[in-house]
Design an enzyme around this catalytic site. Structure first.
Site: not given
Ligand SMILES: [Zn+2]
Length: 317
Positions: A96, A253, A257, A280
């Site tokens: 973040h 969001h 990321d 991720h």
């Protein structure tokens, strides 16, 4: 290739938000919070750094304060967050803050942390963005070097997809598809350089399903997790009393990321990232593929007549 160079030379001059000189924070700033997984309190201090320094993290709680560059080849874990590590120490959940550096055009900073996990703050990048904004931005004399995408690069696996395509700006189109009445299929495109990062993306919070959240708590994970820093979803609605910040906060969001993960390439990008159902781990897979496919991109500085930098130049990497 000549055509692409012509496009590249012509367009960015008109984009007032595309910074062609490197930038750092104008002064040191700090914020404190708990790590979402460890539950431990940590203070992060962001300090100015010189040209070509990049983003480097330092563990001030360890002997000799070891440092580590925020680069994709330093990633050691992507299961719950993006974690970098070197020589036995780690810095966890960096994505973040890293997204905010990219979104706010900060190339160089020294980030001191007095624990192994970054504070989660409110689960979004908003508090970090405000902290960086409070520091102010200092433009530096060195030219920024960009990854300029020349040919598409794509990876896909088990319904997940990440691709990048030539573009004159840095753009992300992200699609999520959840079998849940509140989320469903959401697609969002952002131009990371158009100045809307702080209002449209930074404030989108991390989210999780109530069952997973309770299971993680049961196994000693998410020790610092609460409704103050995670958007929790039950069978059909948001559990948090305040509800959503955006109707499509979930996909926003995921874009936050994604910007954070791609920042680990270490330089700004001119290209259009298209991602579906990634996370991720898959983002990290893509970064490795991107770096291997050197024939599909080049590194360039970009001439801005007002900045005094030397103009288009291809750099060896
Ligand atoms: Zn996140």
């Amino acid at each position: 290739m000549a055509v692409w160079h012509d496009r590249l030379s012509a367009v960015p001059y008109n984009n007032m938000n595309l910074h062609t000189n490197q930038r750092t924070v104008a002064r040191s700033v700090a914020c404190t919070g708990v790590g979402v997984h460890s539950g431990k309190t940590a203070t992060v201090t962001i300090k100015p750094a010189p040209v070509n320094h990049g983003i480097q993290f330092v563990r001030t709680d360890l002997m000799d304060s070891p440092g580590i560059a925020a680069r994709f080849n330093m990633v050691v874990d992507t299961s719950l967050a993006t974690v970098i590590g070197y020589n036995g120490f780690i810095i966890s959940t960096i994505e973040h803050l890293m997204a905010c550096f990219t979104g706010q055009g900060i190339d160089n900073a020294l980030v001191e942390l007095d624990n192994h996990e970054m504070p989660i703050m409110d689960g979004s990048g908003g508090p970090f963005a405000e902290t960086i904004r409070s520091a102010g931005v200092k433009e530096q004399s060195g030219a920024r070097c960009f990854f300029v995408v020349k040919e598409p690069i794509e990876i896909k696996s088990d319904g997940k997809f990440v691709g990048i395509y030539p573009d004159t700006t840095y753009k992300i189109t992200y699609t999520i598809d959840y079998d849940h009445p509140l989320i469903g299929r959401q697609t969002c495109t952002v131009d990371v350089n158009d100045g809307t990062f702080e209002t449209e993306i930074a404030r989108a919070r991390t989210f999780g399903f109530l069952e997973e959240y309770e299971l993680m708590k049961h196994y000693g994970l998410a020790q610092g997790g609460s409704l103050d820093n995670v958007l929790v979803i039950d069978e059909d609605d948001v559990v948090n009393p305040g509800g959503l910040r955006f109707p499509d906060e979930f996909v926003r969001h995921k874009i936050l990321d994604c910007i954070g993960d791609f920042s680990l390439l270490g330089m700004p990008i001119l290209g259009h990232v298209v991602a579906k159902k990634s996370g991720h781990a898959f983002n990290h897979e893509f970064l490795k593929t991107f770096f291997d496919k050197k024939e599909c991109w080049e590194t360039q500085t970009i001439h801005n007549p007002e900045s005094g930098n030397p103009g288009p130049k291809q750099l060896a990497i």
